[in-house]
Design a protein around this motif. Structure first.
Motif, short mmCIF file in Angstrom:
data_model
loop_
_atom_site.label_atom_id
_atom_site.label_comp_id
_atom_site.label_asym_id
_atom_site.label_seq_id
_atom_site.Cartn_x
_atom_site.Cartn_y
_atom_site.Cartn_z
N ASP A 69 -29.23 45.37 -32.93
CA ASP A 69 -29.34 45.65 -31.50
C ASP A 69 -28.14 45.15 -30.70
O ASP A 69 -27.69 45.81 -29.75
CB ASP A 69 -30.61 45.02 -30.94
N SER A 70 -27.59 44.00 -31.02
CA SER A 70 -26.54 43.41 -30.19
C SER A 70 -25.22 44.16 -30.27
O SER A 70 -24.34 43.94 -29.44
CB SER A 70 -26.32 41.95 -30.58
N VAL A 71 -25.07 45.06 -31.24
CA VAL A 71 -23.80 45.78 -31.36
C VAL A 71 -23.94 47.27 -31.03
O VAL A 71 -22.94 47.99 -31.02
CB VAL A 71 -23.19 45.62 -32.78
N LYS A 72 -25.15 47.71 -30.76
CA LYS A 72 -25.35 49.12 -30.43
C LYS A 72 -24.53 49.49 -29.21
O LYS A 72 -24.53 48.78 -28.20
CB LYS A 72 -26.84 49.40 -30.18
N GLY A 73 -23.85 50.62 -29.29
CA GLY A 73 -23.03 51.09 -28.18
C GLY A 73 -21.63 50.50 -28.16
O GLY A 73 -20.78 50.96 -27.40
N GLU A 101 -26.70 31.82 -40.37
CA GLU A 101 -26.92 32.62 -41.57
C GLU A 101 -26.19 33.96 -41.45
O GLU A 101 -25.94 34.45 -40.35
CB GLU A 101 -28.43 32.85 -41.76
N ARG A 102 -25.92 34.52 -42.59
CA ARG A 102 -25.32 35.85 -42.61
C ARG A 102 -26.32 36.86 -42.06
O ARG A 102 -27.52 36.80 -42.38
CB ARG A 102 -24.91 36.22 -44.02
N GLU A 103 -25.84 37.79 -41.24
CA GLU A 103 -26.73 38.77 -40.63
C GLU A 103 -26.17 40.18 -40.80
O GLU A 103 -24.97 40.41 -40.86
CB GLU A 103 -26.90 38.48 -39.13
#
Length: 123
Positions: free
Chosen positions: A62-66, A44-46
């Protein structure tokens, strides 16, 4: 109406970087909060990240923070997504979206969408 056109996608090796751009035309850009979403094959689109209408607040999944940074230039009617330390799991079609209002978030119903740009990260 607001038209959104993404650019900057492509193929990159794991650990590399890409910068996506989303150019808006039509109505005034500044009253809209902006976001980037992505959709991987079979998923699905997120929501990935968003920026408030004036750029003073940002929101990240969360998975792309930083690793990812969103920014906007209201003089150029453009929002950017700088993606660093890319991983194969970042592979997806990335969509730019606009919602009228102050903030951007995963819980909102967006008013306008771009056509998407493909990002492929090889291992």
């Amino acid at each position: 109406q607001v038209q959104l056109v993404e650019s900057g996608g492509g193929l990159v090796q794991a650990g590399g970087s890409l910068r996506l751009s989303c150019a808006a035309s039509g109505r005034t850009f500044s009253p809209y909060a902006m976001a980037w979403f992505r959709q991987a094959p079979g998923k699905e689109r997120e929501f990935v990240t968003g920026v408030s209408w004036n750029g003073d607040r940002t929101y990240y999944e969360d998975s792309v923070k930083g690793r990812f940074t969103i920014s906007r230039d209201n003089r150029k009617n453009t929002v950017y997504l700088q993606m660093n330390s890319l991983k194969p799991e970042d592979t997806a079609v990335y969509y730019c979206a606009a919602v009228r209002g102050v903030r951007a978030g995963a819980d909102l119903e967006y008013d306008y969408w771009g056509q998407g740009t493909q990002v492929t990260v090889s291992s």
